[in-house]
Write a protein that holds these residues in place. Structure first.
Motif, PDB file in Angstrom:
ATOM      1  N   GLY A 139      19.333   9.587  -3.015  1.00  0.00           N
ATOM      2  CA  GLY A 139      18.715  10.898  -2.835  1.00  0.00           C
ATOM      3  C   GLY A 139      17.314  10.831  -2.258  1.00  0.00           C
ATOM      4  N   GLY A 140      16.783   9.620  -2.043  1.00  0.00           N
ATOM      5  CA  GLY A 140      15.439   9.489  -1.499  1.00  0.00           C
ATOM      6  C   GLY A 140      14.378   9.685  -2.569  1.00  0.00           C
ATOM      7  N   GLN A 141      13.168   9.881  -2.111  1.00  0.00           N
ATOM      8  CA  GLN A 141      12.049  10.043  -3.028  1.00  0.00           C
ATOM      9  C   GLN A 141      12.250  11.259  -3.920  1.00  0.00           C
ATOM     10  OE1 GLN A 141       8.090   9.913  -1.309  1.00  0.00           O
ATOM     11  NE2 GLN A 141       7.467  11.593  -2.628  1.00  0.00           N
ATOM     12  N   TYR A 167       0.845  -1.192   0.000  1.00  0.00           N
ATOM     13  CA  TYR A 167       0.000   0.000   0.000  1.00  0.00           C
ATOM     14  C   TYR A 167       0.879   1.240   0.000  1.00  0.00           C
ATOM     15  CZ  TYR A 167       0.810   0.059   5.097  1.00  0.00           C
ATOM     16  OH  TYR A 167       1.389   0.066   6.346  1.00  0.00           O
ATOM     17  N   ARG A 168       0.294   2.362  -0.333  1.00  0.00           N
ATOM     18  CA  ARG A 168       1.066   3.582  -0.575  1.00  0.00           C
ATOM     19  C   ARG A 168       1.671   4.154   0.702  1.00  0.00           C
ATOM     20  NH1 ARG A 168      -2.077   7.668  -4.381  1.00  0.00           N
ATOM     21  NH2 ARG A 168      -0.002   8.600  -4.332  1.00  0.00           N
ATOM     22  N   LYS A 169       2.809   4.741   0.535  1.00  0.00           N
ATOM     23  CA  LYS A 169       3.474   5.392   1.653  1.00  0.00           C
ATOM     24  C   LYS A 169       2.580   6.495   2.218  1.00  0.00           C
ATOM     25  CE  LYS A 169       7.810   7.719   2.868  1.00  0.00           C
ATOM     26  NZ  LYS A 169       9.125   8.190   2.362  1.00  0.00           N
ATOM     27  N   GLY A 170       2.375   6.460   3.530  1.00  0.00           N
ATOM     28  CA  GLY A 170       1.559   7.467   4.192  1.00  0.00           C
ATOM     29  C   GLY A 170       0.086   7.127   4.251  1.00  0.00           C
ATOM     30  N   ALA A 171      -0.335   6.023   3.626  1.00  0.00           N
ATOM     31  CA  ALA A 171      -1.743   5.629   3.648  1.00  0.00           C
ATOM     32  C   ALA A 171      -2.150   5.179   5.047  1.00  0.00           C
ATOM     33  CB  ALA A 171      -1.995   4.515   2.637  1.00  0.00           C
ATOM     34  N   THR A 172      -3.443   5.233   5.337  1.00  0.00           N
ATOM     35  CA  THR A 172      -3.930   4.906   6.676  1.00  0.00           C
ATOM     36  C   THR A 172      -4.992   3.821   6.618  1.00  0.00           C
ATOM     37  OG1 THR A 172      -5.634   6.630   6.542  1.00  0.00           O
ATOM     38  CG2 THR A 172      -3.503   7.255   7.493  1.00  0.00           C
ATOM     39  N   GLY A 173      -5.156   3.139   7.763  1.00  0.00           N
ATOM     40  CA  GLY A 173      -6.246   2.192   7.934  1.00  0.00           C
ATOM     41  C   GLY A 173      -5.956   0.774   7.506  1.00  0.00           C
ATOM     42  N   TYR A 174      -4.778   0.513   6.993  1.00  0.00           N
ATOM     43  CA  TYR A 174      -4.458  -0.838   6.538  1.00  0.00           C
ATOM     44  C   TYR A 174      -4.078  -1.727   7.717  1.00  0.00           C
ATOM     45  CZ  TYR A 174      -4.556   0.715   1.696  1.00  0.00           C
ATOM     46  OH  TYR A 174      -4.958   1.200   0.482  1.00  0.00           O
ATOM     47  N   VAL A 202      -2.051 -12.759   4.699  1.00  0.00           N
ATOM     48  CA  VAL A 202      -1.117 -12.144   3.756  1.00  0.00           C
ATOM     49  C   VAL A 202      -0.616 -10.832   4.362  1.00  0.00           C
ATOM     50  CG1 VAL A 202      -0.795 -11.247   1.426  1.00  0.00           C
ATOM     51  CG2 VAL A 202      -2.378 -13.154   1.824  1.00  0.00           C
ATOM     52  N   PRO A 203       0.695 -10.698   4.577  1.00  0.00           N
ATOM     53  CA  PRO A 203       1.217  -9.483   5.223  1.00  0.00           C
ATOM     54  C   PRO A 203       1.103  -8.261   4.321  1.00  0.00           C
ATOM     55  CG  PRO A 203       3.025 -10.859   4.450  1.00  0.00           C
ATOM     56  CD  PRO A 203       1.765 -11.658   4.258  1.00  0.00           C
ATOM     57  N   THR A 204       0.969  -7.109   4.934  1.00  0.00           N
ATOM     58  CA  THR A 204       0.951  -5.848   4.197  1.00  0.00           C
ATOM     59  C   THR A 204       2.292  -5.153   4.375  1.00  0.00           C
ATOM     60  OG1 THR A 204       0.006  -4.654   6.070  1.00  0.00           O
ATOM     61  CG2 THR A 204      -1.533  -5.568   4.442  1.00  0.00           C
ATOM     62  N   LEU A 205       2.631  -4.297   3.399  1.00  0.00           N
ATOM     63  CA  LEU A 205       3.907  -3.591   3.437  1.00  0.00           C
ATOM     64  C   LEU A 205       3.723  -2.195   2.865  1.00  0.00           C
ATOM     65  CD1 LEU A 205       7.042  -3.624   3.842  1.00  0.00           C
ATOM     66  CD2 LEU A 205       7.207  -4.456   1.484  1.00  0.00           C
ATOM     67  N   GLU A 206       4.131  -1.188   3.626  1.00  0.00           N
ATOM     68  CA  GLU A 206       4.109   0.179   3.131  1.00  0.00           C
ATOM     69  C   GLU A 206       5.249   0.348   2.137  1.00  0.00           C
ATOM     70  OE1 GLU A 206       3.552   4.566   5.073  1.00  0.00           O
ATOM     71  OE2 GLU A 206       5.187   3.358   5.859  1.00  0.00           O
ATOM     72  N   ASP A 207       4.950   0.852   0.959  1.00  0.00           N
ATOM     73  CA  ASP A 207       5.974   1.001  -0.066  1.00  0.00           C
ATOM     74  C   ASP A 207       7.055   1.978   0.367  1.00  0.00           C
ATOM     75  OD1 ASP A 207       4.813  -0.772  -1.714  1.00  0.00           O
ATOM     76  OD2 ASP A 207       4.123   0.657  -3.196  1.00  0.00           O
ATOM     77  N   THR A 208       8.294   1.665  -0.007  1.00  0.00           N
ATOM     78  CA  THR A 208       9.409   2.572   0.264  1.00  0.00           C
ATOM     79  C   THR A 208       9.276   3.834  -0.569  1.00  0.00           C
ATOM     80  OG1 THR A 208      10.838   0.665   0.703  1.00  0.00           O
ATOM     81  CG2 THR A 208      11.912   2.782   0.303  1.00  0.00           C
ATOM     82  N   PHE A 209       8.809   3.669  -1.804  1.00  0.00           N
ATOM     83  CA  PHE A 209       8.654   4.804  -2.704  1.00  0.00           C
ATOM     84  C   PHE A 209       7.169   5.024  -2.960  1.00  0.00           C
ATOM     85  CE2 PHE A 209      12.883   3.407  -3.423  1.00  0.00           C
ATOM     86  CZ  PHE A 209      13.608   4.526  -3.775  1.00  0.00           C
ATOM     87  N   THR A 211       2.379  -3.742 -13.871  1.00  0.00           N
ATOM     88  CA  THR A 211       1.624  -3.418 -12.664  1.00  0.00           C
ATOM     89  C   THR A 211       2.559  -3.091 -11.505  1.00  0.00           C
ATOM     90  OG1 THR A 211       1.565  -5.759 -12.114  1.00  0.00           O
ATOM     91  CG2 THR A 211      -0.325  -4.853 -13.310  1.00  0.00           C
ATOM     92  N   TYR A 212       3.780  -2.705 -11.812  1.00  0.00           N
ATOM     93  CA  TYR A 212       4.760  -2.465 -10.760  1.00  0.00           C
ATOM     94  C   TYR A 212       5.228  -1.019 -10.754  1.00  0.00           C
ATOM     95  CZ  TYR A 212       5.066  -7.512 -10.967  1.00  0.00           C
ATOM     96  OH  TYR A 212       4.763  -8.840 -10.971  1.00  0.00           O
ATOM     97  N   SER A 213       5.659  -0.564  -9.614  1.00  0.00           N
ATOM     98  CA  SER A 213       6.347   0.716  -9.514  1.00  0.00           C
ATOM     99  C   SER A 213       7.653   0.485  -8.760  1.00  0.00           C
ATOM    100  CB  SER A 213       5.482   1.738  -8.779  1.00  0.00           C
ATOM    101  OG  SER A 213       5.325   1.341  -7.437  1.00  0.00           O
ATOM    102  N   LEU A 214       8.435   1.546  -8.639  1.00  0.00           N
ATOM    103  CA  LEU A 214       9.721   1.435  -7.966  1.00  0.00           C
ATOM    104  C   LEU A 214       9.487   1.485  -6.463  1.00  0.00           C
ATOM    105  CD1 LEU A 214      12.769   1.299  -8.074  1.00  0.00           C
ATOM    106  CD2 LEU A 214      12.837   3.765  -8.392  1.00  0.00           C
ATOM    107  N   TYR A 215       9.103   0.358  -5.894  1.00  0.00           N
ATOM    108  CA  TYR A 215       8.776   0.380  -4.479  1.00  0.00           C
ATOM    109  C   TYR A 215       9.878  -0.183  -3.594  1.00  0.00           C
ATOM    110  CZ  TYR A 215       6.984  -4.285  -5.757  1.00  0.00           C
ATOM    111  OH  TYR A 215       6.836  -5.544  -6.252  1.00  0.00           O
ATOM    112  N   THR A 216      10.719  -1.051  -4.113  1.00  0.00           N
ATOM    113  CA  THR A 216      11.930  -1.445  -3.390  1.00  0.00           C
ATOM    114  C   THR A 216      13.028  -1.701  -4.409  1.00  0.00           C
ATOM    115  OG1 THR A 216      11.501  -3.816  -3.431  1.00  0.00           O
ATOM    116  CG2 THR A 216      10.581  -2.602  -1.568  1.00  0.00           C
ATOM    117  N   SER A 217      14.238  -1.381  -4.060  1.00  0.00           N
ATOM    118  CA  SER A 217      15.340  -1.613  -4.991  1.00  0.00           C
ATOM    119  C   SER A 217      15.537  -3.098  -5.247  1.00  0.00           C
ATOM    120  CB  SER A 217      16.635  -1.008  -4.430  1.00  0.00           C
ATOM    121  OG  SER A 217      16.941  -1.585  -3.167  1.00  0.00           O
ATOM    122  N   ALA A 218      15.133  -3.930  -4.298  1.00  0.00           N
ATOM    123  CA  ALA A 218      15.329  -5.373  -4.433  1.00  0.00           C
ATOM    124  C   ALA A 218      14.455  -5.963  -5.536  1.00  0.00           C
ATOM    125  CB  ALA A 218      15.020  -6.071  -3.113  1.00  0.00           C
TER     126      ALA A 218
END
Length: 436
Positions: free
Chosen positions: A424-426, A287-294, A301-308, A363-370
């Motif tokens: 450099g971060g986001q 789910y998106r960084k900064g999102a609430t209620g998850y 199934v575990p949830t993970l806040e995206d790095t990006f 269906t992907y974005s740059l959410y983790t470098s891995a």
């Protein structure tokens, strides 16, 4: 007593007075006394049939219920433009039928109209049809592809259920609802694009589409019904746009290879139980960084806040509009869409002498470098768009030339590489065209 019997016989004869037989056709004159309905066609008819557009000097405006029922000797039919409606079970069980062309005046296709036409391989739906009825093409087991015209607003329940040879479906941008079990058990279907016009995906709509690998959900869908994608065992990833506020129970149940779920909403949607039960053991819900209620997990199934963080399609459209106004060119990484700009945006950018490109890596974005190394792939060209080495990344762009917009040429020297420092971060990157 004799007098009453005479009256009843007179009424019966009057009721049948409008029914006429002409060659293999039986028809009735409609109440308007200006048009007719075909009520029956003799089952001895064979071969290719161009249905007549007039009978008895009147235009044929409708094909009645079961009119061509069990005409197994027909191999193709062409419905004339005079016809406006096709009744229920009109061509039911015409097993020898291989193709059908529906005239451009037909507005509705009745329930079971072409059901169990097991030899039907192609169907040309006229551009005035607004609704496809309940089970209209159910069990058309040889049907391989369907283009639904822009006039269609609703796809009925079980409309294409058990069309086991159907590999592709083009759903028009006017469809607002996809009915209960509409494409259920379409076991050869590999990809689906649900347009932005659709607001709901009903229960079991794509259940047991076991070959389905790609789903693009439009940005107006607010609810995903129970078991909508149940047992889509080839599905590996799904991106759910921020418009979705509810995901009902069993929506992705038994999608055994589903490993990546992306939820774009900044406020967690209502997720029924068990929406994600019995999917891949390696699955993660992002789910998106900064999102609430998850929750920490759904159905185990575990949830993970995206790095990006990443842009939704709505935000992309805003960015595109801004870019064209400023006379610049944007490359926007977006997991929800994968296309060039819309025709309106193309017109705007061409006027300014530029072209806007919305590049979305599947269906992907740059959410983790891995994961980015393996997953950020430009599917249009098959080329790797982003190469990552440790904390460094290189974005590669290829300049191509065309004289006719269909054939493109390229030169290896036209490959542009842009280094990006991931430490450099986001950040957001825009490619602007130089201005004088």
């Amino acid at each position: 007593m004799l007098r009453l019997l005479t009256i009843f016989l007179s009424i019966a004869l009057l009721g049948n007075a409008q029914t006429v037989v002409s060659d293999l056709y039986t028809y009735e004159i409609n109440p308007d006394n200006a048009s007719v309905t075909i009520t029956h066609y003799d089952t001895i008819g064979t071969g290719a049939l161009v249905i007549v557009d007039t009978l008895g000097g009147f235009p044929v405006t409708s094909i009645g219920g079961s009119a061509f029922y069990n005409c197994t000797g027909l191999t193709s039919i062409n419905i004339p433009n005079s016809v406006t409606s096709i009744g229920s079970s009109a061509f039911y069980n015409c097993t020898g039928l291989t193709s059908a062309t529906i005239g451009n005046s037909v507005t509705s296709i009745g329930e079971y109209a072409f059901a169990s036409c097991t030899g039907l391989t192609s169907i040309n739906i006229g551009n005035s049809v607004t609704s496809i009825g309940f089970s209209a093409f159910r069990d058309c087991s040889s049907l391989t592809s369907v283009i639904i015209p822009d006039s269609v607003t609703s796809i009925g329940e079980f409309a294409f259920a058990s069309c086991i040879s159907l590999t592709s479906i083009n759903i028009s941008n006017s469809v607002t609802s996809i009915g209960f079990s509409a494409f259920r058990d379409c076991s050869s279907l590999t990809s689906v694009i649900i347009p932005d016009s659709a607001t709901s995906i009903e229960e079991f709509a794509f259940a047991s589409c076991i070959s389905l690998t790609s789903i693009n959900i439009g940005n107006s869908v607010t609810s995903i019904g129970g078991s909508a994608f149940q047992n889509c065992s080839s599905l590996t990833s799904i991106n759910i746009p921020d418009s979705v506020t509810s995901i009902e129970g069993y929506a992705f149940y038994q999608c055994t290879n589903l490993a990546s779920i992306r939820l774009e909403s900044m406020a967690a949607p209502t997720i029924g139980t068990p929406a994600f039960d019995q999917i891949s053991s390696a699955a993660v819900i992002h789910y998106r960084k900064g999102a609430t209620g998850y929750a920490a997990s759904y159905d185990g199934v575990p949830t993970l806040e995206d790095t990006f963080s990443y842009s939704t399609a709505k935000e992309v459209n805003t960015a595109v509009a801004t870019a064209t106004t400023q006379g610049q060119q944007d490359v926007v990484a977006d997991p929800a869409t994968y296309s060039l700009d819309t025709s309106t945006e193309v017109a705007s950018s061409r006027t300014a002498g530029q072209q806007v490109v919305v590049a979305a890596p599947a269906t992907y974005s740059l959410y983790t470098s891995a994961t980015a190394q393996a997953q950020l792939i430009d599917l249009r060209t098959g080329s790797t768009m982003l190469n990552i080495n440790g904390s460094n990344a290189v974005l590669q762009l290829q300049i191509q030339r065309s004289d006719d917009l269909s054939t493109w040429t390229m030169n290896p020297s036209d490959l542009i590489s842009v280094p990006i420092d991931m430490n450099g971060g986001q950040g957001f990157y825009r490619f602007a065209m130089p201005q004088e």
